[in-house]
Motif scaffolding. Sequence first.
Motif, PDB file in Angstrom:
ATOM      1  N   GLU A 159       1.001  -1.296   0.223  1.00  0.00           N
ATOM      2  CA  GLU A 159       0.018   0.186  -0.274  1.00  0.00           C
ATOM      3  C   GLU A 159       1.395   0.909   0.080  1.00  0.00           C
ATOM      4  N   ARG A 160       1.536   1.204   0.920  1.00  0.00           N
ATOM      5  CA  ARG A 160       2.892   2.192   0.740  1.00  0.00           C
ATOM      6  C   ARG A 160       3.508   2.551  -0.437  1.00  0.00           C
TER       7      ARG A 160
ATOM      8  N   GLU B  75       2.117   1.731  -3.504  1.00  0.00           N
ATOM      9  CA  GLU B  75       0.955   1.940  -4.405  1.00  0.00           C
ATOM     10  C   GLU B  75       0.657   3.970  -3.799  1.00  0.00           C
ATOM     11  N   ARG B  76       0.576   4.315  -3.117  1.00  0.00           N
ATOM     12  CA  ARG B  76       0.591   5.469  -2.377  1.00  0.00           C
ATOM     13  C   ARG B  76       1.269   5.911  -3.466  1.00  0.00           C
TER      14      ARG B  76
END
Lengths: 470, 196
Positions: free
Chosen positions: B103-104, B106-107
Motif C-alpha cells: 500500500e505504501r 502504491e500510494r
Amino acid sequence: MTTPSHPASAAAAGGINSLSDTDRTRNPNSESSTLQSYQHLFRPGFVHRRLYVDEQIFHDELRYLYGRTWLYIAHESELPQPNDFITRRVGGRPLIITRSAEGKIHALFNRCTHRAAIVCREPRGNAKGFICGYHAWTFNNEGHCTSVPLRQGYGKTFTLASTNLQHVARLDSYRGFIFASYSADVPSLSEHLGAAARLIDQWLDRGEKEPVVVRSGSMPFLVHANWKTIYDNAGDGYHPPFSHESMLKMFARRYGDVDMNYYGSDFDKSPMYSKNLGNGHTFLDQRPEMHKLSAWKRQHVMPGYEAMEKALIERFGETRALAMLDTATGSGMNLNIFPNLLIIGNQIQMPEPLAANKTQLTWFATTREGAPEEINAIRMRMQEDFPSFGEVDDSANFEACQEGMAYVPEMEWIDIRRHHDTEVGTPDPADHLWREPMSSDLHMRTYWQRWQELMNAGATQALKARGESS
Amino acid sequence: MSKKHATGTTQFDLGFYDRMAALLEKWKHLGEIPVDQIPSREVIDEITRLLYLEARLLDQHRLREWLALFSADGAYWIPADVDYRDPRHTIAWEFNDRRRMEERVERLETGQAYSQIPPTRTVHLLSNIEVMLAEDDTLHALCNFHIQTHRGHDTQSRCGWCGYVLRKENGHWKIMLKRVNLFDADLPQGNLSFTL
Ligand code: FES
Ligand SMILES: [Fe+2]
C-alpha cells in the motif's frame, strides 16, 4: 443574515465577519500597532498573513493567549503511580507535572527559583522530589523547597517557603484531561469547555467504556509552520479528498468503497457537519458517514485485521467482537478545544508552538484499560495508519502554506470564507449550536474570533499595566 | 470481505507479537555474538551484499524492487520509542506487514502523495554489520545506518541501527523483518514519508 445563535457571525467590531473603513485603510504592516490592536489584520472572510509569520505577534500570543486561557497539559493516565512525574512544554512554558505521594496532581513551572535553571531534565519518571543541578536547591514533588545548601548565607530572615517552585495559577481536570491556566483570571474549566465537555463524554463513553490510557507512546511531528497553520487544518473539512487523494485512491483501488470514500462526491450534501461549540472550540462530525453501519467493516485493512477479528469473534461472538472493533477503528470525531487540544480518531494531539514558523505536533496514542490485547494491538496499528499515509501530506502542505505566507508580502490575505456567504448554516435542532456543511471554514472563523478576544484583552491589559508603571 | 484477504501476508496475530517480544528481548541484551552463532564468511558476504543492494534500491527510489527483497510475510518497522517497548500497546512510526508495504508503494505511485513531491533524496550509509545465526534457519543482521536526506530547503541526517531477520527462500536471502531504530525515534521528527 444569520441568526443570533451564530457566534462566529456576531458582528464584533472589526471581527472577521464585519468590515469598516478604518479596517480597510489601516496599514497592516505597521509594527507599532501590535500592542494596541490586531483588528486591522482581519477582514470579513480573510485574515492577514502577518498573524502567521510575525515574530512579535508570536511572542504576544505566548503572553496574551497561551498565558491567559486554559491549556491542556496532560492526561491523568500518564501519571498512574504516586510520585510519577512528566516534564513537558505547554504554551512555551516548561512544566513538571507530578502526582504526589497522596495521589494529588500538581503542575509546577520547571524553573528554579534560584537562578532559573530547568530543575528536572528527565522527560518522565518517579521521584519524591527534584534537585536542581546547578546549586542543589531541592524541591519535593509538591513544589516545596526542602533544602538550600549553605543556607546561612541568605541571612536570618530567609525561609525555605519563600523559594518554593511556582505552581500554575489554575489547575483542573475534566474526566482525566488535565488543564492549567497561567493566569488566575479565567472562567472555570467547565465554563471554558462548555459544549465541548459533552463531546469529550461521547468520545470517552464509546463501546464498552474502558478507561482511556495515554501511555502508549506518541508520534511527535516537527513541522516548519506556525501553530495556526496547523490549527486551521484541524477543522478543515474541505481538504481531505484533495490533500489525501493518494491515500484515498490507493485504498479505493485495492479495497473498493472503504472508509473516507464518502468524500468522493459533493460531501457538503452528506450528513457530516462542522460545528461552532463556543469559546473557539469546534467540532467536525464524520460519524454520520463513518459509523452509519459498521466502521470496522467499512475500514480498510491494517496489519492484523483478519487475525485479530477472527480471534475476537472466537472469544466473544460476532456481535460483541464487531462492536469492540468498531470502537477501536476511530471515533469519526474531530474535536478541537482551543488552543491546544485536538481529539482526532482515537488519538489526542497537542500542538506546541516553538517559534513563529515552527511547531511540534504530538499525536498521543491511546489504549483502553482492560480491553483484550487484540483490541489494543488493533488500536495501535490503526493509529499508525493516518499519520503514516495522511498526516505526512498534511505536514507538507502546512510547510508549503507557511512558505507562501512568509515570502510573498505582496499578497497579504489568507482566505477563510467558505460558506461564509452561502447562508446554508443552521442551528443544530438538538443543542442550538451553529453548524455548517463539512467543507466550511467555520472552524477558522470561530477560533479566530476567540483569538481576537484573548489577544485584544491581553494587549489592552498590558498597555494599562505599562501606563501604570510609567 | 474476501477482497481484504491477501495471501501470505504476515498474520500480526498474538503469536507474531510474542515472537517480536522475544526478538526485542534478545537484541536489547545482546553482547558479544557467541562464536557458534557466527555464520560462514560466505554467508556474511551474501548478507552484506543484500544490505548494500537494499540501500542502493532505496536511494534510487526503486521501491518495487525493494519490495521484492522481502518475503511474502515480511514486515517493516520503525519504532517511535527507544526502549524496546512491546508493540502490542506501543505506537510506532511504522509497523507494516507486507500488504501495508505494498500500500505504501502504491500510494507513492499515485503521484499525488504531496509529502514526496518532490521525493526525499537519500544516501544510505551502512556500517558495523554483524550477522548471527538464529532459530528456525533464520539469520539476524544488525547494522548502523546514516541516511543523508534532502527535501525542500532541508538537508538532514538520520541515523540509528537496523535489525534484520532473514531467511533463505529458493536460494535467495529474503527479509522477514526490517526494524529501523532511529536513535532519536522518540523525539520530534520531520518528514518521514520516504522509505528508510
Ligand atoms: S539555579 Fe537552581 S540551584 Fe541555582
Ligand atoms: Fe488532513
